[in-house]
Design an enzyme around this catalytic site. Structure first.
Site, PDB file in Angstrom:
ATOM      1  N   ASN A  58     -13.094   6.287   5.044  1.00 15.41           N
ATOM      2  CA  ASN A  58     -13.983   5.201   5.796  1.00 15.41           C
ATOM      3  C   ASN A  58     -13.054   5.086   7.183  1.00 15.41           C
ATOM      4  O   ASN A  58     -13.360   5.313   8.850  1.00 15.41           O
ATOM      5  CB  ASN A  58     -13.549   3.751   5.758  1.00 15.41           C
ATOM      6  CG  ASN A  58     -14.465   3.349   4.668  1.00 15.41           C
ATOM      7  OD1 ASN A  58     -15.849   3.716   4.512  1.00 15.41           O
ATOM      8  ND2 ASN A  58     -13.900   2.531   3.664  1.00 15.41           N
TER       9      ASN A  58
ATOM     10  N   TYR B  75       0.686  -1.544   0.346  1.00 18.33           N
ATOM     11  CA  TYR B  75      -0.310  -0.292  -0.045  1.00 18.33           C
ATOM     12  C   TYR B  75       0.769   1.311  -0.277  1.00 18.33           C
ATOM     13  O   TYR B  75       0.586   1.700  -0.249  1.00 18.33           O
ATOM     14  CB  TYR B  75      -0.401   0.048   1.596  1.00 18.33           C
ATOM     15  CG  TYR B  75      -2.325  -1.019   1.427  1.00 18.33           C
ATOM     16  CD1 TYR B  75      -2.512  -0.674   0.284  1.00 18.33           C
ATOM     17  CD2 TYR B  75      -1.902  -2.332   2.153  1.00 18.33           C
ATOM     18  CE1 TYR B  75      -3.735  -2.444   0.276  1.00 18.33           C
ATOM     19  CE2 TYR B  75      -2.284  -3.628   2.285  1.00 18.33           C
ATOM     20  CZ  TYR B  75      -3.525  -2.817   1.718  1.00 18.33           C
ATOM     21  OH  TYR B  75      -4.489  -4.207   1.686  1.00 18.33           O
TER      22      TYR B  75
ATOM     23  N   ASN C  21     -10.128   1.240   8.015  1.00 12.30           N
ATOM     24  CA  ASN C  21     -11.352   1.835   8.344  1.00 12.30           C
ATOM     25  C   ASN C  21     -11.226   1.369  10.498  1.00 12.30           C
ATOM     26  O   ASN C  21     -12.501   0.905  10.609  1.00 12.30           O
ATOM     27  CB  ASN C  21     -11.968   0.324   7.963  1.00 12.30           C
ATOM     28  CG  ASN C  21     -11.749  -0.725   8.550  1.00 12.30           C
ATOM     29  OD1 ASN C  21     -10.668  -0.989   8.774  1.00 12.30           O
ATOM     30  ND2 ASN C  21     -12.740  -1.302   7.464  1.00 12.30           N
TER      31      ASN C  21
ATOM     32  N   ASP D  22      -6.245  11.787   2.363  1.00  9.97           N
ATOM     33  CA  ASP D  22      -6.674  11.489   1.093  1.00  9.97           C
ATOM     34  C   ASP D  22      -8.267  12.024   0.834  1.00  9.97           C
ATOM     35  O   ASP D  22      -8.717  12.202   1.534  1.00  9.97           O
ATOM     36  CB  ASP D  22      -6.103  10.540  -0.181  1.00  9.97           C
ATOM     37  CG  ASP D  22      -6.675   9.365   0.354  1.00  9.97           C
ATOM     38  OD1 ASP D  22      -7.006   8.905   1.969  1.00  9.97           O
ATOM     39  OD2 ASP D  22      -7.827   8.821  -0.288  1.00  9.97           O
TER      40      ASP D  22
ATOM     41  N   HIS E  99      -4.857   6.453  -1.410  1.00 11.75           N
ATOM     42  CA  HIS E  99      -5.432   6.040   0.030  1.00 11.75           C
ATOM     43  C   HIS E  99      -4.277   6.950   1.540  1.00 11.75           C
ATOM     44  O   HIS E  99      -4.313   6.693   2.325  1.00 11.75           O
ATOM     45  CB  HIS E  99      -6.076   4.668   0.164  1.00 11.75           C
ATOM     46  CG  HIS E  99      -7.253   4.774   0.851  1.00 11.75           C
ATOM     47  ND1 HIS E  99      -8.057   6.198   1.020  1.00 11.75           N
ATOM     48  CD2 HIS E  99      -7.887   4.437   1.336  1.00 11.75           C
ATOM     49  CE1 HIS E  99      -9.171   5.523   1.252  1.00 11.75           C
ATOM     50  NE2 HIS E  99      -9.156   4.591   1.903  1.00 11.75           N
TER      51      HIS E  99
END
Length: 202
Positions: free
Chosen positions: A115, A17, A69, A94, A22
């Site tokens: 989230n 990631y 989340n 973001d 994100h």
């Protein structure tokens, strides 16, 4: 309550990631910490954290490692322990609804479909934390109005041009964070949000 500040960068842990849209909050916090010499070199309450000073203010920094989340689980524990009220928390994240590269500061607000922000509101019990939003834009659509699903888009890596644009905004993000701490959110919003897109260009 303490007179300290908490700066949070939102993202997802793990190398897969690292350079995704994100993870703009993680990347921005890394830049700020590096520029200021505030090493993110400890782990606590499922977060990678560090601390430093800006003038007389004590600054705490955290990158939740709980996945997006559940970001609020980590942040709420930091805020509770250090007795930092919501208005002294700056969350860097973001934002799909801002054009790519646009930077905007907001004193409070709803989750806006994010989230991580939703989790923070739930766990802090307040929407009154300050947001430093980094525009990533929405996925482009073809002639039929079809585009990449939002979940896939935000978890995809920045393109080369997008990453170059994002990196060019990092000094502005640092300026915004420091203005918030030194002069307050109203002054920060006036100085940062009042700039035109042209003025925000490097």
């Amino acid at each position: 309550m303490t007179d300290g500040y908490l700066i949070v960068g939102l993202g997802n842990p793990g190398p897969e990631y690292e350079l995704t849209r994100h993870n703009a909050g993680f990347l921005a916090l890394d830049y700020l910490a590096d520029q200021r010499g505030w090493p993110l070199n400890s782990e606590k309450w499922q977060g990678i954290c560090g601390s430093g000073r800006l003038g007389a203010a004590r600054i705490f920094l955290v990158k939740p490692q709980t996945y997006m989340n559940r970001s609020g689980d980590c942040v709420a524990r930091f805020a509770d322990f250090h007795r930092i009220e919501a208005g002294r928390i700056l969350v860097i994240h973001d934002d799909l609804d801002l054009p790519a590269g646009k930077i905007k500061v907001a004193a409070k607000g709803g989750a806006g479909g994010h989230n991580g922000i939703r989790s923070l509101i739930q766990q802090l019990g307040s929407p009154d934390f300050v947001r430093l939003k980094i525009g990533i834009g929405r996925p482009p659509r073809n002639e039929d109005g079809q585009g990449i699903p939002i979940e896939r888009y935000v978890l995809s890596a920045f393109s080369g041009d997008e990453l170059e644009l994002f990196n060019s905004r990092l000094p502005l993000i640092q300026e915004a964070a420091e203005l918030f701490i030194s002069q307050g959110v109203e002054r920060c919003m006036s100085q940062i949000n009042g700039r035109t897109a042209e003025q925000q260009r490097p």
